[in-house]
Enzyme design. Structure first.
Site, short mmCIF file in Angstrom:
data_model
loop_
_atom_site.label_atom_id
_atom_site.label_comp_id
_atom_site.label_asym_id
_atom_site.label_seq_id
_atom_site.Cartn_x
_atom_site.Cartn_y
_atom_site.Cartn_z
N TYR A 35 -12.48 -2.74 -2.93
CA TYR A 35 -13.00 -2.78 -1.56
C TYR A 35 -14.54 -2.86 -1.51
O TYR A 35 -15.14 -2.52 -0.49
CB TYR A 35 -12.53 -1.54 -0.79
CG TYR A 35 -11.08 -1.60 -0.32
CD1 TYR A 35 -10.64 -2.64 0.50
CD2 TYR A 35 -10.16 -0.63 -0.69
CE1 TYR A 35 -9.31 -2.71 0.93
CE2 TYR A 35 -8.83 -0.68 -0.26
CZ TYR A 35 -8.42 -1.73 0.55
OH TYR A 35 -7.10 -1.78 0.99
N ASN A 59 -1.67 -0.32 7.44
CA ASN A 59 -1.14 -1.66 7.74
C ASN A 59 -0.33 -2.28 6.60
O ASN A 59 -0.17 -3.49 6.51
CB ASN A 59 -2.27 -2.59 8.23
CG ASN A 59 -3.37 -2.77 7.21
OD1 ASN A 59 -3.26 -2.28 6.08
ND2 ASN A 59 -4.42 -3.48 7.57
N LYS A 111 0.83 -1.21 0.00
CA LYS A 111 0.00 0.00 0.00
C LYS A 111 0.87 1.27 0.00
O LYS A 111 2.08 1.20 0.19
CB LYS A 111 -0.93 -0.03 1.23
CG LYS A 111 -1.92 -1.22 1.24
CD LYS A 111 -2.85 -1.13 2.45
CE LYS A 111 -3.73 -2.35 2.58
NZ LYS A 111 -4.68 -2.23 3.73
N HIS A 168 -1.94 -5.44 1.49
CA HIS A 168 -3.21 -6.11 1.27
C HIS A 168 -2.90 -7.51 0.78
O HIS A 168 -1.95 -7.71 0.04
CB HIS A 168 -4.04 -5.39 0.19
CG HIS A 168 -5.18 -6.24 -0.30
ND1 HIS A 168 -6.37 -6.32 0.38
CD2 HIS A 168 -5.27 -7.10 -1.36
CE1 HIS A 168 -7.17 -7.20 -0.26
NE2 HIS A 168 -6.53 -7.67 -1.31
N GLU A 218 -9.61 -10.72 -7.47
CA GLU A 218 -8.70 -9.59 -7.33
C GLU A 218 -7.57 -9.62 -8.35
O GLU A 218 -7.16 -8.56 -8.86
CB GLU A 218 -8.13 -9.56 -5.90
CG GLU A 218 -9.19 -9.20 -4.87
CD GLU A 218 -8.67 -9.20 -3.44
OE1 GLU A 218 -9.40 -8.72 -2.56
OE2 GLU A 218 -7.54 -9.69 -3.19
P1 IDP Z 1 -7.65 -7.21 5.55
O1 IDP Z 1 -6.86 -6.13 4.83
O2 IDP Z 1 -6.83 -7.85 6.62
O3 IDP Z 1 -8.27 -8.20 4.61
P2 IDP Z 1 -10.32 -6.05 5.87
O4 IDP Z 1 -11.22 -6.28 7.02
O5 IDP Z 1 -10.67 -6.69 4.57
O6 IDP Z 1 -8.84 -6.47 6.34
O7 IDP Z 1 -10.22 -4.47 5.68
C1 IDP Z 1 -9.63 -3.93 4.52
C2 IDP Z 1 -8.73 -2.77 4.90
O8 IDP Z 1 -9.55 -1.69 5.38
C3 IDP Z 1 -7.74 -3.04 6.03
O9 IDP Z 1 -6.54 -3.65 5.61
C4 IDP Z 1 -7.50 -1.65 6.58
O10 IDP Z 1 -6.56 -0.96 5.76
C5 IDP Z 1 -8.87 -0.99 6.41
N1 IDP Z 1 -9.64 -1.14 7.66
C6 IDP Z 1 -10.30 -2.22 8.12
N2 IDP Z 1 -10.90 -1.99 9.30
C7 IDP Z 1 -10.61 -0.71 9.61
C8 IDP Z 1 -10.93 0.14 10.72
O11 IDP Z 1 -11.61 -0.25 11.68
N3 IDP Z 1 -10.42 1.41 10.68
C9 IDP Z 1 -9.66 1.88 9.66
N4 IDP Z 1 -9.36 1.12 8.59
C10 IDP Z 1 -9.80 -0.15 8.57
MG MG Z 2 -9.81 -8.07 3.26
#
Ligand code: IDP
Ligand code: MG
Length: 149
Positions: free
Chosen positions: A49, A112, A9, A115, A126
């Protein structure tokens, strides 16, 4: 053999963590089947997303992923989806296990670093968003024979 879609990212690119992140997947035994640096459009980000549409973090997450270039990779190997998710760590860095990308390199869920597709069907969807079939190459590495019996 399985394929998964990984994105380093904007925070990973801006913090010069691209090599570090790729190394972890490479050393794990996953092969790079395709890779490029791109700037994700809003349209592509919203499609990527789509499952999160309506959630509070959807808009900031779309804004963030489109804010700067990213590195997209298709990785290939046995159980690539699960293996890559394990190497990435849990979504929220404070909950991620030490030794994982998200624990070692980050602190906050909104930054984080990586992805990774969450299941094989997601990976298929994807990969098609980011790569044409001819952009992906299956091959063996010399070291692959040393990865399993
Ligand atoms: P993942 O990336 O581990 O699959 P997902 O639940 O699919 O996690 O969420 C997608 C992305 O959305 C996350 O990697 C993060 O960047 C963002 N995200 C998810 N939950 C939150 C939140 O509670 N606050 C801010 N960003 C979030
Ligand atoms: Mg995800």
């Amino acid at each position: 053999m399985e394929r998964t879609l990984i994105i380093i990212k904007p925070d990973g690119v801006q913090r010069a963590l691209v090599g570090n992140v790729i190394s972890r997947f490479e050393q794990r035994g996953l092969r790079i089947a395709g890779m490029k640096l791109i700037q994700i459009s809003r349209e592509l980000a919203e499609e990527h997303y789509a499952e999160h549409k309506g959630k509070g973090f959807f808009e900031p997450t779309v804004k963030f992923i489109t804010s700067s270039p990213v590195v997209v990779m298709c990785l290939e190997g046995a159980n690539a989806v699960v293996a890559a998710r394990q190497t990435m760590g849990a979504t929220r860095p404070p909950e991620a296990a030490p030794g994982t990308i998200r624990a070692d390199l980050g602190l906050d869920v909104s930054r984080n670093i990586v992805h990774g597709s969450d299941k094989p069907e997601t990976a298929e969807r994807e990969i098609k968003l980011y790569f044409k079939p001819e952009e992906l190459i299956s091959y063996t590495r010399a070291g692959d024979v040393w990865l399993k019996e």
